[in-house]
Write a protein that holds these residues in place. Structure first.
Motif, PDB file in Angstrom:
ATOM      1  N   MET A 221      -9.760   9.190  -5.382  1.00 21.00           N
ATOM      2  CA  MET A 221     -10.574   8.835  -6.554  1.00 21.00           C
ATOM      3  C   MET A 221     -11.891   9.616  -6.543  1.00 21.00           C
ATOM      4  O   MET A 221     -12.350  10.073  -7.588  1.00 21.00           O
ATOM      5  N   LEU A 222     -12.495   9.751  -5.372  1.00 24.44           N
ATOM      6  CA  LEU A 222     -13.730  10.527  -5.257  1.00 24.44           C
ATOM      7  C   LEU A 222     -13.485  11.981  -5.652  1.00 24.44           C
ATOM      8  O   LEU A 222     -14.272  12.568  -6.403  1.00 24.44           O
ATOM      9  N   GLN A 223     -12.378  12.558  -5.179  1.00 28.29           N
ATOM     10  CA  GLN A 223     -12.044  13.935  -5.545  1.00 28.29           C
ATOM     11  C   GLN A 223     -11.883  14.077  -7.057  1.00 28.29           C
ATOM     12  O   GLN A 223     -12.359  15.041  -7.654  1.00 28.29           O
ATOM     13  N   MET A 224     -11.196  13.114  -7.661  1.00 30.77           N
ATOM     14  CA  MET A 224     -10.965  13.165  -9.098  1.00 30.77           C
ATOM     15  C   MET A 224     -12.294  13.058  -9.861  1.00 30.77           C
ATOM     16  O   MET A 224     -12.550  13.832 -10.791  1.00 30.77           O
ATOM     17  N   GLN A 225     -13.147  12.137  -9.451  1.00 32.41           N
ATOM     18  CA  GLN A 225     -14.429  11.985 -10.128  1.00 32.41           C
ATOM     19  C   GLN A 225     -15.317  13.208  -9.908  1.00 32.41           C
ATOM     20  O   GLN A 225     -16.030  13.642 -10.814  1.00 32.41           O
ATOM     21  N   HIS A 226     -15.276  13.762  -8.702  1.00 40.64           N
ATOM     22  CA  HIS A 226     -16.043  14.978  -8.421  1.00 40.64           C
ATOM     23  C   HIS A 226     -15.592  16.107  -9.350  1.00 40.64           C
ATOM     24  O   HIS A 226     -16.420  16.800  -9.946  1.00 40.64           O
TER      25      HIS A 226
ATOM     26  N   ARG B 122     -14.178  15.860 -12.240  1.00 38.67           N
ATOM     27  CA  ARG B 122     -14.618  15.560 -13.612  1.00 38.67           C
ATOM     28  C   ARG B 122     -16.098  15.842 -13.798  1.00 38.67           C
ATOM     29  O   ARG B 122     -16.510  16.456 -14.789  1.00 38.67           O
ATOM     30  N   VAL B 123     -16.921  15.388 -12.863  1.00 36.92           N
ATOM     31  CA  VAL B 123     -18.369  15.607 -12.973  1.00 36.92           C
ATOM     32  C   VAL B 123     -18.680  17.101 -12.929  1.00 36.92           C
ATOM     33  O   VAL B 123     -19.454  17.603 -13.752  1.00 36.92           O
TER      34      VAL B 123
ATOM     35  N   ALA C 264     -26.262   9.687  -7.438  1.00 37.62           N
ATOM     36  CA  ALA C 264     -25.125   8.822  -7.126  1.00 37.62           C
ATOM     37  C   ALA C 264     -25.162   8.392  -5.655  1.00 37.62           C
ATOM     38  O   ALA C 264     -24.970   7.212  -5.342  1.00 37.62           O
TER      39      ALA C 264
ATOM     40  N   HIS D  68     -17.642  18.664 -16.213  1.00 39.34           N
ATOM     41  CA  HIS D  68     -18.537  18.281 -17.312  1.00 39.34           C
ATOM     42  C   HIS D  68     -19.907  18.957 -17.169  1.00 39.34           C
ATOM     43  O   HIS D  68     -20.428  19.529 -18.132  1.00 39.34           O
TER      44      HIS D  68
ATOM     45  N   TYR E 191     -25.368  14.352  -8.242  1.00 36.23           N
ATOM     46  CA  TYR E 191     -24.787  13.889  -6.980  1.00 36.23           C
ATOM     47  C   TYR E 191     -25.829  13.156  -6.127  1.00 36.23           C
ATOM     48  O   TYR E 191     -25.533  12.112  -5.537  1.00 36.23           O
TER      49      TYR E 191
END
Length: 186
Positions: free
Chosen positions: A46-51, A53-54, A146, A57, A143
């Motif tokens: 999940m962290l990889q996926m959010q990273h 995406r961020v 967060a 973006h 980052y």
């Protein structure tokens, strides 16, 4: 109108057809779940996926792609020393041609500049410009915020150490998997 299955041209056609292929039944033993590790792996994915995406973006909002941003961060970590295109290409795992395109693209946007290498007159060093440093600072701030919001200050050293050790373990694995195998002379 009725739904019908078209009849075969000859009654023997069905008998002449080869049997339909059948997938073999394969049973794979289920590993005994290690719930702590499973939870950690899910959180990591999940962290990889959010990273991703961020990074996508934040990069695209500045007219960059994720590789451009990774290169800007790599240069920011060089603390003003600059890096050779070869060093950057190895870090980003890009070909020489792709690295040249990346450098040209970021130079055109005034985020980086080429400078002569004082230690090797045949080479150049790539440096961030103030614009590139600002991009690194802006994306990095997302980052930093967060981490500041989620990780208690007393846990940060321990987490940084765990990240370092995980990075070393993954690097070791990638090097042993991709290392050329030497055949013995028999």
């Amino acid at each position: 109108m009725t739904d019908t299955v078209p009849a075969l041209a000859h009654p023997l056609d069905a008998a002449q057809l080869p049997p339909a292929p059948v997938s073999p039944t394969v049973s794979v033993p289920e590993p005994v779940p290690d719930t702590d590790l499973a939870k950690l792996m899910t959180a990591f994915r999940m962290l990889q996926m959010q990273h991703a995406r961020v990074l996508h973006h934040e990069s695209s909002s500045r007219g960059l792609n994720a590789t451009d941003a990774r290169f800007v961060f790599f240069l920011a970590a060089a603390d003003g020393e600059g890096v050779t295109p070869k060093q950057a290409g190895e870090y980003l795992e890009l070909t020489t041609g792709a690295m040249t395109s990346l450098i040209d693209r970021l130079e055109k946007r005034a985020h980086i500049e080429r400078r002569p290498n004082p230690h090797d007159r045949r080479s150049i060093l790539i440096h961030l410009t103030p614009s590139g440093a600002e991009v690194a600072q802006q994306i990095g701030a997302v980052y930093t915020s967060a981490f500041r919001d989620v990780i208690a200050s007393g846990d940060r050293d321990r987490l940084a150490d765990a990240f370092d050790r995980l990075g070393v373990a993954l690097d070791h694995h990638s090097r042993t998997v991709t290392a050329p195998r030497v055949r013995s002379a028999s």
